[in-house]
Design a protein around this motif. Structure first.
Motif, PDB file in Angstrom:
ATOM      1  N   UNK A 128       0.680  -0.889   0.084  1.00 47.21           N
ATOM      2  CA  UNK A 128      -0.038   0.039   0.154  1.00 47.21           C
ATOM      3  C   UNK A 128       0.717   1.095  -0.009  1.00 47.21           C
ATOM      4  N   UNK A 129       1.981   1.271   0.655  1.00 49.72           N
ATOM      5  CA  UNK A 129       2.939   2.423   0.749  1.00 49.72           C
ATOM      6  C   UNK A 129       3.543   2.492  -0.565  1.00 49.72           C
ATOM      7  N   UNK A 130       4.138   1.347  -1.154  1.00 53.86           N
ATOM      8  CA  UNK A 130       5.033   1.642  -2.038  1.00 53.86           C
ATOM      9  C   UNK A 130       4.445   1.457  -3.580  1.00 53.86           C
ATOM     10  N   UNK A 131       3.867   0.584  -3.718  1.00 53.60           N
ATOM     11  CA  UNK A 131       3.349   0.350  -4.901  1.00 53.60           C
ATOM     12  C   UNK A 131       1.918   0.632  -5.415  1.00 53.60           C
ATOM     13  N   UNK A 132       0.943   0.650  -4.424  1.00 53.82           N
ATOM     14  CA  UNK A 132      -0.440   0.806  -4.639  1.00 53.82           C
ATOM     15  C   UNK A 132      -0.780   2.124  -5.307  1.00 53.82           C
ATOM     16  N   UNK A 133      -0.095   3.228  -4.888  1.00 56.93           N
ATOM     17  CA  UNK A 133      -0.561   4.714  -5.441  1.00 56.93           C
ATOM     18  C   UNK A 133      -0.223   4.679  -6.911  1.00 56.93           C
ATOM     19  N   UNK A 134       0.525   3.665  -7.574  1.00 59.36           N
ATOM     20  CA  UNK A 134       0.876   3.490  -8.931  1.00 59.36           C
ATOM     21  C   UNK A 134       0.058   2.684  -9.694  1.00 59.36           C
ATOM     22  N   UNK A 135      -0.953   2.223  -9.033  1.00 56.16           N
ATOM     23  CA  UNK A 135      -1.857   0.954  -9.810  1.00 56.16           C
ATOM     24  C   UNK A 135      -3.187   1.393  -9.987  1.00 56.16           C
ATOM     25  N   UNK A 136      -3.709   0.761 -10.932  1.00 58.35           N
ATOM     26  CA  UNK A 136      -5.155   1.045 -11.069  1.00 58.35           C
ATOM     27  C   UNK A 136      -6.143   0.228 -10.232  1.00 58.35           C
ATOM     28  N   UNK A 137      -7.461   0.480  -9.978  1.00 59.99           N
ATOM     29  CA  UNK A 137      -8.322   0.108  -8.893  1.00 59.99           C
ATOM     30  C   UNK A 137      -8.284  -1.383  -8.895  1.00 59.99           C
ATOM     31  N   UNK A 138      -8.271  -2.030 -10.355  1.00 58.01           N
ATOM     32  CA  UNK A 138      -8.622  -3.616 -10.457  1.00 58.01           C
ATOM     33  C   UNK A 138      -7.453  -4.140  -9.827  1.00 58.01           C
ATOM     34  N   UNK A 139      -6.350  -3.760 -10.105  1.00 60.73           N
ATOM     35  CA  UNK A 139      -5.039  -4.493  -9.498  1.00 60.73           C
ATOM     36  C   UNK A 139      -4.871  -4.218  -8.013  1.00 60.73           C
ATOM     37  N   UNK A 140      -5.263  -3.261  -7.428  1.00 60.07           N
ATOM     38  CA  UNK A 140      -5.233  -2.978  -6.128  1.00 60.07           C
ATOM     39  C   UNK A 140      -6.151  -4.157  -5.391  1.00 60.07           C
ATOM     40  N   UNK A 141      -7.376  -3.999  -6.100  1.00 58.50           N
ATOM     41  CA  UNK A 141      -8.323  -5.246  -5.313  1.00 58.50           C
ATOM     42  C   UNK A 141      -7.671  -6.538  -5.577  1.00 58.50           C
ATOM     43  N   UNK A 142      -7.008  -6.878  -6.740  1.00 59.30           N
ATOM     44  CA  UNK A 142      -6.569  -8.222  -6.657  1.00 59.30           C
ATOM     45  C   UNK A 142      -5.731  -8.476  -5.701  1.00 59.30           C
ATOM     46  N   UNK A 143      -4.580  -7.493  -5.539  1.00 58.36           N
ATOM     47  CA  UNK A 143      -3.547  -7.560  -4.914  1.00 58.36           C
ATOM     48  C   UNK A 143      -4.156  -7.868  -3.146  1.00 58.36           C
ATOM     49  N   UNK A 144      -5.319  -7.146  -2.858  1.00 60.85           N
ATOM     50  CA  UNK A 144      -5.654  -7.108  -1.593  1.00 60.85           C
ATOM     51  C   UNK A 144      -6.152  -8.438  -1.278  1.00 60.85           C
ATOM     52  N   UNK A 145      -6.836  -9.235  -2.337  1.00 61.57           N
ATOM     53  CA  UNK A 145      -7.200 -10.504  -2.264  1.00 61.57           C
ATOM     54  C   UNK A 145      -6.059 -11.255  -2.043  1.00 61.57           C
ATOM     55  N   UNK A 146      -5.312 -11.217  -2.801  1.00 58.79           N
ATOM     56  CA  UNK A 146      -3.949 -12.015  -2.723  1.00 58.79           C
ATOM     57  C   UNK A 146      -3.344 -12.208  -1.351  1.00 58.79           C
ATOM     58  N   UNK A 147      -3.273 -11.060  -0.748  1.00 57.55           N
ATOM     59  CA  UNK A 147      -2.728 -10.976   0.422  1.00 57.55           C
ATOM     60  C   UNK A 147      -3.432 -11.774   1.730  1.00 57.55           C
ATOM     61  N   UNK A 148      -4.576 -11.950   1.299  1.00 56.69           N
ATOM     62  CA  UNK A 148      -5.414 -12.801   2.170  1.00 56.69           C
ATOM     63  C   UNK A 148      -5.104 -14.211   2.245  1.00 56.69           C
ATOM     64  N   UNK A 149      -4.558 -14.642   1.077  1.00 56.22           N
ATOM     65  CA  UNK A 149      -4.137 -15.896   1.102  1.00 56.22           C
ATOM     66  C   UNK A 149      -2.593 -15.908   1.192  1.00 56.22           C
ATOM     67  N   UNK A 150      -1.897 -15.041   1.670  1.00 61.68           N
ATOM     68  CA  UNK A 150      -0.489 -15.033   1.992  1.00 61.68           C
ATOM     69  C   UNK A 150      -0.042 -15.782   3.231  1.00 61.68           C
ATOM     70  N   UNK A 151       1.003 -16.604   2.855  1.00 62.22           N
ATOM     71  CA  UNK A 151       1.381 -17.619   3.730  1.00 62.22           C
ATOM     72  C   UNK A 151       1.980 -16.995   5.154  1.00 62.22           C
ATOM     73  N   UNK A 152       1.756 -17.824   6.194  1.00 59.02           N
ATOM     74  CA  UNK A 152       2.082 -17.414   7.354  1.00 59.02           C
ATOM     75  C   UNK A 152       3.760 -17.184   7.605  1.00 59.02           C
ATOM     76  N   UNK A 153       3.942 -16.419   8.826  1.00 54.94           N
ATOM     77  CA  UNK A 153       5.436 -16.006   8.905  1.00 54.94           C
ATOM     78  C   UNK A 153       6.367 -17.325   8.840  1.00 54.94           C
TER      79      UNK A 153
END
Length: 328
Positions: A256-281
Motif C-alpha cells: 500500500x505504501x510503495x506500489x498501490x499509489x501507482x496501480x489502477x483500482x482493479x490491480x489494487x483489489x486483486x492484490x488485496x485479495x491475494x494478501x488474504x491467502x498470504x503464507x504465515x510467517x
C-alpha cells in the motif's frame, strides 16, 4: 421429552479456496478490458529488446535459466497518458531502516546463505552490482533480480504475479545490456547519460503508448520501486514480533505504501485479495531458508533485506542525481 434440534453446521472455509479463483478472475477481467483498448497496462514489465507488456504469470523454471529481470504493472504501474505517478513533493533521497538495524546476529551461517543457497546467490549478485565509484553495474543488478525472482516465486500468488512482471522487465534491460548499444548500458550512470543525449527519455510521468518502446531508464525506475517493496516485505517477515501483525498484513502494508499509489483500482483489489491467502510467517521463513531454525532463518532474511536496502539506496541516489525519479 422433546427432541433437541441438531446443532447448526459450521460453514466450511470455502472462501480460502475461492480466493485464488477470485484473484485470477479479476486479473483476467483486467487483461480482457485492456485487450479491448480500455486500459493500458500499468508500467512496463521485464521483456525482450524493449519492455514488453505483462500478460499474466509466464514464469517457468526453465525460463529463469535462460539469459534474460520486476516491473511496471503489478509492481510499479503507471498508466499511459496519466499524470506523474510519483507522490507530490520530492521523493526521499534514501530510505532508513524501518525497525532498527537489520544486522543479523553472528550465528553459524545457514545453508541458504551459502554458495548453493538461493538467498545467498541473490545477495551476492546484488552486492556485487555496487561498484566502488558509486554506480550500479547493470549486468550484476539484473543477475540479482533473476535470483530474487526465483527466490520469491514460491511465496504465493501475489509474488508469482509480481515476479512475472519483473521477469519481463529484466529481460527488456538485458536485451539492451547485450544489444548493439551495449557499450552504453554497462552501468546505471552510463545508461542514463546515453539515453538523455540520444533523446530516448520519456516526458516526466507520461508512459509511452507502446510499453515495448520504454527507455531503459524508465524500466530501471520501475524495477527500483519493486525492489523497495520486496525489501520492506522481507524485512518485516524477518523482524515481526510474536503477537504482532502477521506477515500478510505487514507485506500488504508495504504494498500500500510503495506500489498501490501507482496501480489502477482493479490491480489494487486483486492484490488485496491475494494478501488474504498470504503464507504465515513460519511458512515464509521455512521457504526462505529450508532446514534452518527460526532464529537462523530470521537472521538470513534480515541480512538479505539489508543488502537490498543498500542497493535501493545506491540506485535512488543515482536516479535522483540524474533527475530520473519522475519518469514514471
Amino acid at each position: 421429552m422433546g427432541v433437541l434440534p441438531p446443532p447448526p453446521q459450521v460453514p466450511r472455509p470455502w472462501f480460502r479456496h475461492a480466493i485464488p479463483l477470485i484473484i485470477f478472475a479479476l486479473l483476467l477481467l483486467y487483461l480482457c478490458a485492456r485487450s479491448l483498448g480500455g486500459w493500458p497496462l500499468p508500467s512496463p514489465a521485464l521483456g525482450e529488446t524493449q519492455e514488453a507488456r505483462p500478460s499474466g504469470p509466464k514464469l517457468s523454471p526453465q525460463a529463469l535459466t535462460t539469459p534474460l529481470r520486476f516491473s511496471t504493472g503489478a509492481l510499479s504501474g503507471c498508466q499511459y497518458g496519466s499524470q506523474s505517478c510519483t507522490p507530490e513533493g520530492p521523493p526521499p533521497f534514501q530510505v532508513r531502516q524501518q525497525s532498527g538495524p537489520l544486522k543479523a546476529p553472528e550465528l553459524e551461517k545457514p545453508q541458504c546463505l551459502g554458495p548453493q543457497g538461493m538467498l545467498g546467490r541473490t545477495m551476492r549478485s546484488f552486492r556485487n552490482s555496487l561498484n566502488p565509484e558509486g554506480d550500479v553495474e547493470l549486468s550484476r543488478y539484473l543477475a540479482g533480480w533473476r535470483e530474487l525472482v526465483k527466490f520469491l516465486t514460491p511465496f504465493g500468488s501475489i509474488f508469482a504475479f509480481a515476479t512475472s512482471e519483473a521477469f519481463t522487465k529484466v529481460t527488456a534491460l538485458e536485451a539492451r545490456v547485450h544489444g548493439p548499444d551495449a557499450a552504453h548500458y554497462t552501468s546505471l550512470e552510463a545508461m542514463a547519460a546515453w539515453e538523455r543525449r540520444a533523446g530516448l527519455l520519456e516526458l516526466p510521468g507520461i508512459a509511452p503508448a507502446d510499453s515495448a518502446r520504454s527507455s531503459g531508464s524508465r524500466t530501471m525506475l520501475l524495477l527500483h520501486r519493486a525492489l523497495r517493496w520486496s525489501q520492506l516485505c522481507l524485512h518485516r517477515v524477518a523482524t515481526g514480533m510474536l503477537g504482532g501483525p502477521d506477515a500478510g498484513v505487514q507485506c500488504s502494508d508495504a504494498y500500500s505504501t510503495v506500489l498501490a499509489p501507482h496501480h489502477p483500482w482493479l490491480i489494487r483489489q486483486a492484490a488485496r485479495l491475494a494478501f488474504l491467502a498470504f503464507p504465515g510467517r513460519g511458512r515464509l521463513l521455512e521457504l526462505a531458508c529450508p532446514g534452518a531454525r527460526e532464529a537462523e532463518a530470521r537472521a538470513a532474511l534480515a541480512r538479505a533485506a539489508d543488502t537490498l536496502e543498500d542497493v535501493y539506496n545506491r540506485t535512488q541516489s543515482v536516479l535522483a542525481e540524474r533527475g530520473l525519479l519522475q519518469l514514471a
